[in-house]
Design a protein around this motif. Structure first.
Motif, PDB file in Angstrom:
ATOM      1  N   SER A   1      -4.346   6.301   1.128  1.00 45.88           N
ATOM      2  CA  SER A   1      -5.187   6.100  -0.059  1.00 45.88           C
ATOM      3  C   SER A   1      -6.654   6.405   0.230  1.00 45.88           C
ATOM      4  O   SER A   1      -7.557   5.631  -0.121  1.00 45.88           O
TER       5      SER A   1
ATOM      6  N   GLN B   1      -3.668   9.242  -3.734  1.00 38.12           N
ATOM      7  CA  GLN B   1      -3.802   8.535  -5.000  1.00 38.12           C
ATOM      8  C   GLN B   1      -3.482   9.483  -6.147  1.00 38.12           C
ATOM      9  O   GLN B   1      -3.908  10.643  -6.136  1.00 38.12           O
TER      10      GLN B   1
ATOM     11  N   ARG C   1       2.463   5.352  -5.424  1.00 37.70           N
ATOM     12  CA  ARG C   1       1.870   6.311  -4.495  1.00 37.70           C
ATOM     13  C   ARG C   1       2.926   6.723  -3.476  1.00 37.70           C
ATOM     14  O   ARG C   1       3.606   5.879  -2.892  1.00 37.70           O
TER      15      ARG C   1
END
Length: 346
Positions: free
Chosen positions: A219, A252, A311
Motif C-alpha cells: 500500500s 491501492q 487490495r
C-alpha cells in the motif's frame, strides 16, 4: 463477491488493453549520480552501537529537505487523510497486518529460497514500513514465530531492512521492535536516488550481496504516484525491480486515490500536485502488472488473493530469478489445493 471469483476476474482483466507508459517515460532510466556521502561501516548484525550509527546516518543523510518539509506541513496528531505521504501514525489500527498474513503461506520464503549458506540470511526490503507493525508481523509469519517467542537464529535466517520517509514513525518502530537483530529501520525518502543508493548499497555490502532477495511494497504505490506523478511511479517500480529478485506488491485501487484527494480537500489542505493530471489510472493492479512485466523485465508469478479492503497481493520475480531459482512445483500444487494461491500463466 467470493474471494476466488474476485481473483479470477482480476486475472482475466490482465488480458485486456491498458495504458502503456513506455512513450511517457522511456528516458526515465535509473541514473545513479556520485553521492559524495560519507557512509559509516554498518556492521549492525548483533551490534547495538552500529545499529544506532545506521539510524543516525539514515536520519541525517536520507531525509534532508523531506524531513524538514514533513515537520512544517503536518502536525504530529493527524486527522484521517492529513498524511500526504501515507505516514499515518496508527495505520495498523484500520488496516491490521492479519488481513495480509492470512493470504500468505508461512513457508513461502523457505520455498523460494532453499536452505544453503549462499541464500542465508534471506534479505528483504520493506519500503514504506510506517511504524513497523506489518514489518514485524511479516517477520514472525515467515519464521513461524508466535507472540512473545524469540529465536536466537532468526536473524541468520531472515533480515529485513525497513524504511520510511517519516523519522518519527521510524523511531517508534526501532524502539518497539521485538527482533532488533533481524529488523533494521532507517529513515529514507526512497525517491531520493542519492541517499537511496548509498544506504541500501551499504546495507547489502555487509552481507556480500548486490540485491535483495525479496521486496515488500504494501500500500505504497498510490502515495508515490500522487506525490511524484506517472513518471515517479514508473521510476519507483524500475528501482524496486532492479533491487529485488522477488517483489510482493499490494497496490491501492483507484477509489483510494479519489478518497485520499477528497479527504485533503475536506480538511482544507492543498490537493496532490499530480492527481488531476495522472494518465495512469483505472485498474491500478493491472496497470502496475503491465509496467513491471512489460517495461521492467519482471514476471507475475501469482496473486495471493484480495484483502477485506479489496487490495490484491501480487508476487513478481525477475527473469534472472526465474532462471536460477524456479518456483517449486510443490508450492504451486499445494497453493492450488488450498485455493489460496492463484497462479498466472501467460
Amino acid at each position: 463477491m467470493p474471494r476466488g471469483n474476485a481473483t479470477s476476474l482480476f486475472l482475466r482483466s490482465l488480458q485486456g488493453g491498458c495504458f502503456h507508459p513506455q512513450s511517457l517515460c522511456r528516458s526515465a532510466q535509473a541514473r545513479w549520480s556520485p553521492s559524495g556521502l560519507q557512509v559509516p561501516d554498518f556492521r549492525f548484525r548483533g551490534d547495538s552501537e552500529a545499529r544506532l550509527r545506521l539510524m543516525a546516518a539514515s536520519t541525517e543523510q536520507a531525509t534532508g529537505d523531506v524531513e524538514k518539509t514533513a515537520a512544517e506541513e503536518k502536525p504530529r496528531v493527524l486527522e484521517p487523510g492529513a498524511a500526504p505521504f501515507g505516514n499515518f501514525p496508527h495505520y495498523s489500527r484500520f488496516h491490521p497486518p492479519e488481513q495480509r498474513l492470512r493470504l500468505l503461506p508461512p513457508e513461502l520464503l523457505r520455498r523460494l529460497f532453499p536452505q544453503s549458506p549462499e541464500t542465508r540470511p534471506i534479505l528483504g526490503l520493506d519500503v514504506g514500513c510506517n511504524s513497523g507493525d506489518l514489518s514485524v508481523a511479516l517477520y514472525k509469519h515467515f519464521l513461524s514465530l508466535h507472540d512473545g517467542e524469540t529465536c536466537l537464529d532468526a536473524s541468520r535466517e531472515l533480515h529485513l531492512l525497513c524504511c520510511d520517509i517519516d523519522p518519527v514513525l521510524v523511531e517508534r518502530a526501532e524502539k518497539e521492535c521485538p527482533f532488533p537483530d533481524g529488523l533494521t529501520f532507517i529513515t529514507l525518502d526512497f525517491m531520493n536516488q542519492r541517499t537511496r543508493k548509498v544506504l541500501l548499497s551499504s546495507f547489502l555490502s555487509q552481507f556480500g550481496r548486490s540485491v535483495f532477495d525479496i521486496g515488500f511494497c504494501m500500500s505504497v504505490t498510490m502515495w508515490i504516484h500522487l506525490n511524484h506523478g506517472d513518471q515517479g511511479l514508473w521510476e519507483f517500480l524500475a528501482h524496486l525491480s532492479s533491487l529485488c529478485r522477488y517483489l510482493l506488491v499490494e497496490p491501492q485501487p483507484w477509489k483510494c486515490y479519489r478518497a485520499a484527494a477528497r479527504r485533503l480537500r475536506k480538511l482544507g489542505l492543498h490537493d496532490f500536485d499530480h492527481f488531476r493530471s495522472l494518465a495512469i489510472r483505472g485498474d491500478m493492479a493491472s496497470q502496475i502488472v503491465q509496467i513491471l512485466t512489460q517495461d521492467h523485465g519482471m514476471e507475475l508469478v501469482c496473486c495471493f488473493g484480495n484483502t477485506n479492503w479489496d487490495r490484491s497481493l501480487l508476487l513478481f520475480r525477475t527473469k534472472q530469478a526465474t532462471e536460477t531459482h524456479p518456483i517449486p512445483e510443490s508450492l504451486i500444487e499445494e497453493g492450488k489445493e488450498r485455493n489460496k494461491i492463484r497462479f498466472w500463466r501467460e
